[in-house]
Design an enzyme around this catalytic site. Structure first.
Site, short mmCIF file in Angstrom:
data_model
loop_
_atom_site.label_atom_id
_atom_site.label_comp_id
_atom_site.label_asym_id
_atom_site.label_seq_id
_atom_site.Cartn_x
_atom_site.Cartn_y
_atom_site.Cartn_z
N ASN A 1 0.90 -1.44 0.04
CA ASN A 1 -0.32 0.16 0.21
C ASN A 1 0.92 1.25 -0.14
O ASN A 1 2.26 1.14 -0.09
CB ASN A 1 -0.87 -0.04 1.37
CG ASN A 1 -2.33 0.69 0.90
OD1 ASN A 1 -2.38 1.68 0.33
ND2 ASN A 1 -3.40 0.06 1.31
N HIS B 1 23.93 3.00 10.43
CA HIS B 1 25.22 3.75 10.51
C HIS B 1 25.72 3.62 11.87
O HIS B 1 25.10 3.55 12.88
CB HIS B 1 25.01 5.18 10.15
CG HIS B 1 24.49 5.35 8.62
ND1 HIS B 1 25.19 5.23 7.59
CD2 HIS B 1 23.11 5.68 8.20
CE1 HIS B 1 24.11 5.70 6.45
NE2 HIS B 1 23.28 5.73 7.08
#
Length: 157
Positions: free
Chosen positions: A83, A113
């Site tokens: 969706n 990270h």
């Protein structure tokens, strides 16, 4: 080992690598085109998805807007629906099985990270071109005949 190979192996890699940047820009151009394509233009939407994704089954429906990093690391089985407003950051493989339903605003992230600034950016005054990243978990999978609820975020730990 190339930066792409490191990325797919779950190792720390340089996301500013020219090969990865070229793939990233290609995906951004394709997903922009997909998101702008008329809703009723199914052949064009199918063409773009086939070019963008690593693999796909029959009867894939993705309601725009949809966002990816590379696209080529995303695989869908048959009869899947995604969706609107979903984000798949595919720094590693994302596999969605057959008959999967993904609600609006689902986000699947396969990278993180380093939290330590020196590990992420290099030492102060360094010449690191861009922050480094590391895919984790190495793979993200959604099984057959399953779904993800609206607003869910799947993030590396």
């Amino acid at each position: 080992m190339t930066e792409r190979e490191k990325m797919l192996a779950g190792l720390l890699y340089n996301c500013g690598d020219p090969e990865l940047l070229a793939q990233w820009h290609r995906a951004k151009d394709l997903i922009r085109d997909y998101n702008r394509t008329d809703s009723a233009d199914i052949p064009e939407k199918d063409r773009i998805l086939t070019e963008l994704l690593g693999g796909r089954g029959k009867d894939l429906w993705i309601t725009p807007p949809f966002f990816v990093d590379y696209g080529s690391n995303i695989y869908f089985g048959d009869r899947c629906e995604v969706n609107m407003n979903c984000v798949f950051l595919d720094d590693n493989v994302i596999r969605v099985g057959h008959n999967a339903l993904i609600a609006p605003s689902v986000q699947i992230y396969t990278a993180f990270h380093p939290a330590n600034a020196a590990r992420r950016f290099g030492p102060p005054g360094g010449t690191a071109p861009l922050p480094s990243a590391r895919p984790r978990p190495p793979r993200s999978s959604l099984g057959t005949t399953s779904g993800l609820a609206a607003g869910l975020s799947s993030c590396p730990a």
